[in-house]
Design a protein around this motif. Structure first.
Motif, PDB file in Angstrom:
ATOM      1  N   PRO A   1      10.122  -0.252   7.563  1.00 43.84           N
ATOM      2  CA  PRO A   1       9.469   0.000   6.280  1.00 43.84           C
ATOM      3  C   PRO A   1       9.032   1.461   6.151  1.00 43.84           C
ATOM      4  CG  PRO A   1       7.946  -1.060   7.775  1.00 43.84           C
ATOM      5  CD  PRO A   1       9.287  -1.026   8.469  1.00 43.84           C
TER       6      PRO A   1
ATOM      7  N   SER B   1       6.159   3.755   4.953  1.00 42.94           N
ATOM      8  CA  SER B   1       4.731   3.531   4.710  1.00 42.94           C
ATOM      9  C   SER B   1       3.985   4.814   5.046  1.00 42.94           C
ATOM     10  CB  SER B   1       4.232   2.364   5.568  1.00 42.94           C
ATOM     11  OG  SER B   1       2.916   2.015   5.253  1.00 42.94           O
TER      12      SER B   1
ATOM     13  N   ALA C   1      -2.350  -4.863   3.417  1.00 42.03           N
ATOM     14  CA  ALA C   1      -1.051  -5.518   3.212  1.00 42.03           C
ATOM     15  C   ALA C   1      -0.770  -5.701   1.725  1.00 42.03           C
ATOM     16  CB  ALA C   1      -1.009  -6.864   3.935  1.00 42.03           C
TER      17      ALA C   1
ATOM     18  N   GLY D   1       0.718  -2.733   0.415  1.00 41.19           N
ATOM     19  CA  GLY D   1       2.005  -2.355   0.998  1.00 41.19           C
ATOM     20  C   GLY D   1       1.911  -1.498   2.239  1.00 41.19           C
TER      21      GLY D   1
ATOM     22  N   ALA E   1       1.957  -0.805   6.057  1.00 42.84           N
ATOM     23  CA  ALA E   1       2.548  -1.445   7.244  1.00 42.84           C
ATOM     24  C   ALA E   1       1.526  -1.524   8.370  1.00 42.84           C
ATOM     25  CB  ALA E   1       3.767  -0.652   7.706  1.00 42.84           C
TER      26      ALA E   1
ATOM     27  N   ALA F   1       1.621 -10.811  11.539  1.00 44.66           N
ATOM     28  CA  ALA F   1       2.490 -11.461  10.559  1.00 44.66           C
ATOM     29  C   ALA F   1       3.934 -11.142  10.942  1.00 44.66           C
ATOM     30  CB  ALA F   1       2.180 -10.939   9.161  1.00 44.66           C
ATOM     31  N   PRO F   2       4.885 -11.925  10.452  1.00 47.03           N
ATOM     32  CA  PRO F   2       6.296 -11.685  10.819  1.00 47.03           C
ATOM     33  C   PRO F   2       6.786 -10.262  10.512  1.00 47.03           C
ATOM     34  CG  PRO F   2       6.071 -13.793   9.723  1.00 47.03           C
ATOM     35  CD  PRO F   2       4.732 -13.111   9.618  1.00 47.03           C
ATOM     36  N   GLU F   3       6.246  -9.636   9.481  1.00 43.68           N
ATOM     37  CA  GLU F   3       6.703  -8.291   9.115  1.00 43.68           C
ATOM     38  C   GLU F   3       6.037  -7.181   9.920  1.00 43.68           C
ATOM     39  OE1 GLU F   3       3.366  -9.391   6.267  1.00 43.68           O
ATOM     40  OE2 GLU F   3       5.098 -10.420   7.100  1.00 43.68           O
ATOM     41  N   ASP F   4       5.007  -7.495  10.695  1.00 43.57           N
ATOM     42  CA  ASP F   4       4.307  -6.487  11.473  1.00 43.57           C
ATOM     43  C   ASP F   4       5.139  -6.049  12.680  1.00 43.57           C
ATOM     44  OD1 ASP F   4       2.162  -6.770   9.725  1.00 43.57           O
ATOM     45  OD2 ASP F   4       1.080  -8.159  11.046  1.00 43.57           O
ATOM     46  N   LEU F   5       4.942  -4.813  13.077  1.00 41.23           N
ATOM     47  CA  LEU F   5       5.631  -4.268  14.244  1.00 41.23           C
ATOM     48  C   LEU F   5       4.708  -4.346  15.457  1.00 41.23           C
ATOM     49  CD1 LEU F   5       7.128  -1.121  12.495  1.00 41.23           C
ATOM     50  CD2 LEU F   5       8.289  -3.273  12.990  1.00 41.23           C
TER      51      LEU F   5
END
Length: 183
Positions: free
Chosen positions: A2, A4, A44, A47, A49, A88-92
């Protein structure tokens, strides 16, 4: 990856808190975890990251998911913190070998690819891993915020002194996060 400009960096928040002085930090860590969860949710929505930089606790053969599961299964506040702050699934997620999230990790590369300019650094312990990550971030040229209500240390004095040093010497914004306050 992403894009960010601002990134939330969560330092050692998935943590068994099983070191000798952990009991002294547990209540403040739970309060900070609740504030971090509120802040993360607000960021979040905008938007921003999130990157988790976590110790591996000496188990190099483990995956972050193993550490998360082990912490979630802990009784009381330790398990509650892991539940509140699970990625969360989108977190690195990156694992770090020592105190700073930058030392011997791909963090700087990730931030460069994300075109990050500002880091909001939260987590445990204010006077060690958070402070060293924030000072490294400043040395790398990032604008840094360390919201005081989103960190915990073994004592109020240690937290206060670390935040004072970050604000004065490193020009980090250490004001409390409004987004992290209770509604």
């Amino acid at each position: 990856m992403p894009i960010s400009r601002e990134v939330l960096l969560l330092v050692d928040v998935i943590n068994p808190l099983d070191f000798p002085e952990a009991e002294q930090m547990l209540a403040s860590a739970l309060a900070a975890a609740r504030a971090i969860a509120r802040l993360k949710q607000e960021l979040a929505r905008r938007g921003v990251a999130a990157i988790y930089a976590n110790d591996n606790y000496g188990t190099w053969h483990s995956e972050f998911s193993d550490i998360l599961q082990a912490c979630r299964s802990l009784p009381g506040a330790r398990g509650e913190i892991a539940e509140l702050l699970a990625p969360a699934p989108e977190d690195l997620v990156i694992l770090k070998p020592q105190h700073s999230a930058f030392h011997s990790t791909p963090l700087e590369h990730l931030l460069d690819r994300m075109r990050a300019e500002r880091l909001c650094i939260v987590g445990f312990a204010t006077d060690m891993c958070v402070m060293l990550s924030a000072t490294d971030a400043r040395m790398c040229g990032y604008q840094v915020q360390v919201p005081r209500n989103c960190t915990a240390a073994e004592s109020a004095w240690r937290k206060r002194e670390a935040l004072r040093q970050l604000g004065r010497a490193f020009k980090c914004d250490t004001r409390a996060s409004v987004a992290a306050r209770k509604p």
